[in-house]
Write a protein that holds these residues in place. Structure first.
Motif, PDB file in Angstrom:
ATOM      1  N   THR A 144       0.842  -1.193   0.000  1.00  0.00           N
ATOM      2  CA  THR A 144       0.000   0.000   0.000  1.00  0.00           C
ATOM      3  C   THR A 144       0.882   1.250   0.000  1.00  0.00           C
ATOM      4  OG1 THR A 144      -1.716  -1.144   1.252  1.00  0.00           O
ATOM      5  CG2 THR A 144      -1.819   1.262   1.213  1.00  0.00           C
ATOM      6  N   THR A 145       0.661   2.131  -0.940  1.00  0.00           N
ATOM      7  CA  THR A 145       1.437   3.370  -1.008  1.00  0.00           C
ATOM      8  C   THR A 145       0.895   4.383  -0.008  1.00  0.00           C
ATOM      9  OG1 THR A 145      -0.002   4.343  -2.692  1.00  0.00           O
ATOM     10  CG2 THR A 145       1.858   2.987  -3.467  1.00  0.00           C
ATOM     11  N   VAL A 146       1.677   5.435   0.247  1.00  0.00           N
ATOM     12  CA  VAL A 146       1.235   6.494   1.152  1.00  0.00           C
ATOM     13  C   VAL A 146      -0.025   7.165   0.609  1.00  0.00           C
ATOM     14  CG1 VAL A 146       1.836   8.734   2.165  1.00  0.00           C
ATOM     15  CG2 VAL A 146       3.533   6.903   2.079  1.00  0.00           C
ATOM     16  N   GLU A 147      -0.074   7.371  -0.699  1.00  0.00           N
ATOM     17  CA  GLU A 147      -1.252   8.000  -1.303  1.00  0.00           C
ATOM     18  C   GLU A 147      -2.489   7.122  -1.134  1.00  0.00           C
ATOM     19  OE1 GLU A 147      -1.734  11.037  -2.528  1.00  0.00           O
ATOM     20  OE2 GLU A 147       0.302  11.388  -1.785  1.00  0.00           O
ATOM     21  N   LYS A 148      -2.308   5.812  -1.284  1.00  0.00           N
ATOM     22  CA  LYS A 148      -3.434   4.891  -1.100  1.00  0.00           C
ATOM     23  C   LYS A 148      -3.880   4.901   0.362  1.00  0.00           C
ATOM     24  CE  LYS A 148      -6.375   1.589  -1.982  1.00  0.00           C
ATOM     25  NZ  LYS A 148      -7.631   1.898  -2.704  1.00  0.00           N
ATOM     26  N   PHE A 149      -2.913   4.955   1.276  1.00  0.00           N
ATOM     27  CA  PHE A 149      -3.253   4.999   2.701  1.00  0.00           C
ATOM     28  C   PHE A 149      -4.013   6.291   3.023  1.00  0.00           C
ATOM     29  CE2 PHE A 149      -1.926   5.899   7.206  1.00  0.00           C
ATOM     30  CZ  PHE A 149      -2.726   4.930   7.783  1.00  0.00           C
ATOM     31  N   LYS A 150      -3.609   7.395   2.431  1.00  0.00           N
ATOM     32  CA  LYS A 150      -4.324   8.662   2.629  1.00  0.00           C
ATOM     33  C   LYS A 150      -5.762   8.549   2.136  1.00  0.00           C
ATOM     34  CE  LYS A 150      -2.177  12.598   1.810  1.00  0.00           C
ATOM     35  NZ  LYS A 150      -1.312  13.615   1.156  1.00  0.00           N
ATOM     36  N   GLU A 151      -5.960   7.859   1.027  1.00  0.00           N
ATOM     37  CA  GLU A 151      -7.319   7.648   0.512  1.00  0.00           C
ATOM     38  C   GLU A 151      -8.140   6.801   1.484  1.00  0.00           C
ATOM     39  OE1 GLU A 151      -7.208   5.978  -3.387  1.00  0.00           O
ATOM     40  OE2 GLU A 151      -5.959   7.581  -4.215  1.00  0.00           O
ATOM     41  N   MET A 152      -7.513   5.773   2.066  1.00  0.00           N
ATOM     42  CA  MET A 152      -8.208   4.933   3.053  1.00  0.00           C
ATOM     43  C   MET A 152      -8.649   5.765   4.255  1.00  0.00           C
ATOM     44  SD  MET A 152      -5.723   1.559   3.098  1.00  0.00           S
ATOM     45  CE  MET A 152      -6.459   0.958   4.618  1.00  0.00           C
ATOM     46  N   VAL A 153      -7.734   6.591   4.754  1.00  0.00           N
ATOM     47  CA  VAL A 153      -8.040   7.417   5.925  1.00  0.00           C
ATOM     48  C   VAL A 153      -9.127   8.429   5.584  1.00  0.00           C
ATOM     49  CG1 VAL A 153      -7.095   9.099   7.558  1.00  0.00           C
ATOM     50  CG2 VAL A 153      -5.739   7.107   6.901  1.00  0.00           C
ATOM     51  N   TYR A 154      -9.028   9.021   4.395  1.00  0.00           N
ATOM     52  CA  TYR A 154     -10.049   9.994   3.964  1.00  0.00           C
ATOM     53  C   TYR A 154     -11.428   9.334   3.898  1.00  0.00           C
ATOM     54  CZ  TYR A 154     -12.280  13.731   1.301  1.00  0.00           C
ATOM     55  OH  TYR A 154     -13.124  14.746   0.905  1.00  0.00           O
ATOM     56  N   GLY A 155     -11.485   8.120   3.331  1.00  0.00           N
ATOM     57  CA  GLY A 155     -12.759   7.402   3.241  1.00  0.00           C
ATOM     58  C   GLY A 155     -13.327   7.066   4.606  1.00  0.00           C
ATOM     59  N   LEU A 156     -12.444   6.688   5.558  1.00  0.00           N
ATOM     60  CA  LEU A 156     -12.891   6.395   6.913  1.00  0.00           C
ATOM     61  C   LEU A 156     -13.466   7.639   7.580  1.00  0.00           C
ATOM     62  CD1 LEU A 156     -12.968   4.350   9.304  1.00  0.00           C
ATOM     63  CD2 LEU A 156     -10.715   5.230   9.952  1.00  0.00           C
ATOM     64  N   GLU A 169      -7.154  18.211   5.605  1.00  0.00           N
ATOM     65  CA  GLU A 169      -6.275  18.721   6.668  1.00  0.00           C
ATOM     66  C   GLU A 169      -6.179  17.714   7.804  1.00  0.00           C
ATOM     67  OE1 GLU A 169      -7.545  22.558   8.008  1.00  0.00           O
ATOM     68  OE2 GLU A 169      -7.824  23.322   5.978  1.00  0.00           O
ATOM     69  N   LEU A 170      -7.293  17.090   8.137  1.00  0.00           N
ATOM     70  CA  LEU A 170      -7.303  16.097   9.200  1.00  0.00           C
ATOM     71  C   LEU A 170      -6.483  14.876   8.804  1.00  0.00           C
ATOM     72  CD1 LEU A 170      -8.351  15.327  11.988  1.00  0.00           C
ATOM     73  CD2 LEU A 170     -10.443  14.469  10.918  1.00  0.00           C
ATOM     74  N   VAL A 171      -6.541  14.477   7.541  1.00  0.00           N
ATOM     75  CA  VAL A 171      -5.741  13.354   7.048  1.00  0.00           C
ATOM     76  C   VAL A 171      -4.253  13.649   7.212  1.00  0.00           C
ATOM     77  CG1 VAL A 171      -5.082  12.026   4.999  1.00  0.00           C
ATOM     78  CG2 VAL A 171      -7.496  12.520   5.433  1.00  0.00           C
ATOM     79  N   ASN A 172      -3.848  14.864   6.846  1.00  0.00           N
ATOM     80  CA  ASN A 172      -2.437  15.246   6.984  1.00  0.00           C
ATOM     81  C   ASN A 172      -2.010  15.273   8.447  1.00  0.00           C
ATOM     82  OD1 ASN A 172      -2.084  15.533   4.200  1.00  0.00           O
ATOM     83  ND2 ASN A 172      -2.747  17.669   4.221  1.00  0.00           N
ATOM     84  N   LEU A 173      -2.920  15.689   9.317  1.00  0.00           N
ATOM     85  CA  LEU A 173      -2.627  15.713  10.747  1.00  0.00           C
ATOM     86  C   LEU A 173      -2.386  14.291  11.269  1.00  0.00           C
ATOM     87  CD1 LEU A 173      -2.450  17.445  13.335  1.00  0.00           C
ATOM     88  CD2 LEU A 173      -4.911  17.123  13.614  1.00  0.00           C
ATOM     89  N   ILE A 174      -3.199  13.351  10.803  1.00  0.00           N
ATOM     90  CA  ILE A 174      -3.051  11.955  11.217  1.00  0.00           C
ATOM     91  C   ILE A 174      -1.731  11.387  10.717  1.00  0.00           C
ATOM     92  CG2 ILE A 174      -3.947   9.621  10.838  1.00  0.00           C
ATOM     93  CD1 ILE A 174      -5.498  11.202  12.918  1.00  0.00           C
ATOM     94  N   LEU A 175      -1.361  11.672   9.475  1.00  0.00           N
ATOM     95  CA  LEU A 175      -0.093  11.164   8.938  1.00  0.00           C
ATOM     96  C   LEU A 175       1.097  11.731   9.700  1.00  0.00           C
ATOM     97  CD1 LEU A 175      -1.841   9.997   6.638  1.00  0.00           C
ATOM     98  CD2 LEU A 175      -0.025  10.686   5.070  1.00  0.00           C
ATOM     99  N   SER A 176       0.999  12.980  10.109  1.00  0.00           N
ATOM    100  CA  SER A 176       2.064  13.587  10.903  1.00  0.00           C
ATOM    101  C   SER A 176       2.192  12.887  12.257  1.00  0.00           C
ATOM    102  CB  SER A 176       1.783  15.083  11.100  1.00  0.00           C
ATOM    103  OG  SER A 176       2.723  15.653  11.972  1.00  0.00           O
TER     104      SER A 176
END
Length: 428
Positions: A144-156, A169-176
């Motif tokens: 799973t790529t970082v971009e795919k993981f961001k999509e998963m988190v966004y969908g959740l 913005e919340l997705v970026n906060l979670i990745l940080s």
């Protein structure tokens, strides 16, 4: 003369006395045995309950096994499993599958929270978080790529919070936050930990409200275990008693007794203002509305400056998520339409389904908790007005016309009334 005529008569009384003494001794022996038996049984039950509730050793073993095999990683993993500088202290758990302990991390104090056992899907009276993925740590999968993981988190987030304009913005906060070792990238084990944590409504809310005063700060994580800052006082009021004493105290008297062990009134007022501010923080905030479904005093605490801190936010859930959970749920009466302890909807008798609109807003639940807390010992010059505002607050209904306007008005009136009274004191 009598003794010569009836030589055995004088012996009869002592004989009866011996029989009576023997009977009394047997009676006391039986009562003593019964007390010991009951006491031992109660102690066994209490010990069994404790060992079921407090399973920190099991929690640590499960997490560390996953860490050592490379399945999960996070900012607290090395301290917990390798360096062993993160220790479990006093058990604060109230449910077996939600472990909570006071902890020591190096020279810092915190609260350790860990999930145990697989639980069913969200249901009335149960924890709101699905646990299957947490237990397995099976997402995201290898490759799973970082971009795919961001999509998963966004969908959740979209499923939990609805269509919000600032979800990216919340997705970026979670990745940080997920970048536990701060090397600028999120590894697969770190992503598995982050995904497991995001299934928990409490963790999500803590991330959203990290810059708010009344949310404990997140210190670190490993898998679905996370560490928050220590709160000095772990209940809004009351006194902790040995369980042996608790057994003999009637519940009504216990509630009255709890109110005796509270801070001074100005300090209670400051704590109450904190709760009102927290209600304000989660009422139609940047990521939607959150509902308080268990407003127990045991879920609130405060620090040595008497600033309110939320001890347990597991039953604070996104409104849109709660509506999905209870939508079209079968019911016979309104009693079938209760989520947690405080989120109630109505039963549509024509369809035998629960409606989705929660009856009582968060502010009314907070006022129910604060009513006796604030009125006891309140200064006489504001007692009548305070009581009036609290009862207006208790009468709030979600379905009422102009509810949001009334909500804001009552909340501001209560905060102003309390703040004016304590602003000139050292407790403010």
């Amino acid at each position: 003369m009598a003794r010569r005529l009836f030589p055995g008569a004088w012996l009869r009384k002592p004989h009866y006395a011996q029989v009576r003494f023997s009977y009394m001794r047997m009676k006391y022996l039986f009562i003593s045995w019964l007390v010991v038996f009951i006491g031992s049984w109660v102690m066994y039950v209490q010990y069994s309950t404790y060992t079921e509730l407090c399973r920190g050793h099991d929690c640590r073993k499960i997490i560390c096994d996953k860490y050592k095999t490379g399945v999960i990683d996070g900012s607290a993993c090395s301290s917990l499993c390798a360096k062993e500088t993160l220790y479990f202290g006093k058990c604060l758990s109230t449910k077996p599958n939600n472990q909570m302990y006071l902890g020591i991390w190096g020279n810092l104090q915190g609260v350790i929270k860990c999930q145990m056992e697989e639980a069913a899907q969200p249901d009335f009276g149960t924890d709101p978080e699905p646990r299957k993925e947490i237990a397995l740590f099976d997402k995201p999968t290898r490759g799973t790529t970082v971009e795919k993981f961001k999509e998963m988190v966004y969908g959740l987030f979209k499923a939990k919070l609805g269509e919000q304009g600032n979800l990216s913005e919340l997705v970026n906060l979670i990745l940080s936050f997920a970048d536990g070792n701060k090397d600028g990238r999120v590894s697969l084990p770190e992503a598995k930990s982050a995904w497991a944590l995001l299934q928990l409504d409490e963790f999500l809310l803590m991330v959203i409200l990290q810059d708010k005063e009344h949310t404990p700060k997140l210190m670190g994580f490993c898998g679905d275990l996370y560490v928050t800052e220590r709160v000095e006082y772990t209940s809004l009021y009351g006194i902790s008693l040995p369980w042996v004493i608790e057994l003999f105290i009637p519940s009504g008297f216990r509630r009255s007794m709890d109110q005796w062990f509270t801070p001074s009134w100005p300090r209670k007022a400051k704590i109450a203002i904190g709760l009102l501010e927290f209600v304000e923080d989660i009422f139609h905030g940047p990521y939607g509305n959150f509902l308080m479904c268990d407003t127990s005093a045991k879920n609130l605490g405060y620090n040595d400056k008497y600033d309110l801190k939320m001890m347990d936010m597991r039953k604070i859930v996104p409104e849109i998520n709660l509506k999905e959970i209870i939508k079209d749920r079968q019911c016979e009466s309104d009693l079938d339409c209760i989520y947690g302890t405080d989120c109630r909807t109505l039963c549509d008798q024509s369809k035998k389904r629960c409606t989705t609109e929660v009856i009582q807003p968060n502010l009314a639940k907070a006022c129910q908790l604060l009513k006796d807390y604030l009125l006891r010992g309140a200064p006489s010059d504001i007692h009548e007005e305070l009581e009036k505002q609290l009862y207006l607050c208790l009468a709030l209904k979600v379905t009422a016309n102009q509810m949001e306007m009334e909500h804001s008005l009552i909340l501001n009136n209560l905060k102003t009334l309390l703040w004016k009274k304590i602003s000139h004191t050292n407790d403010s």
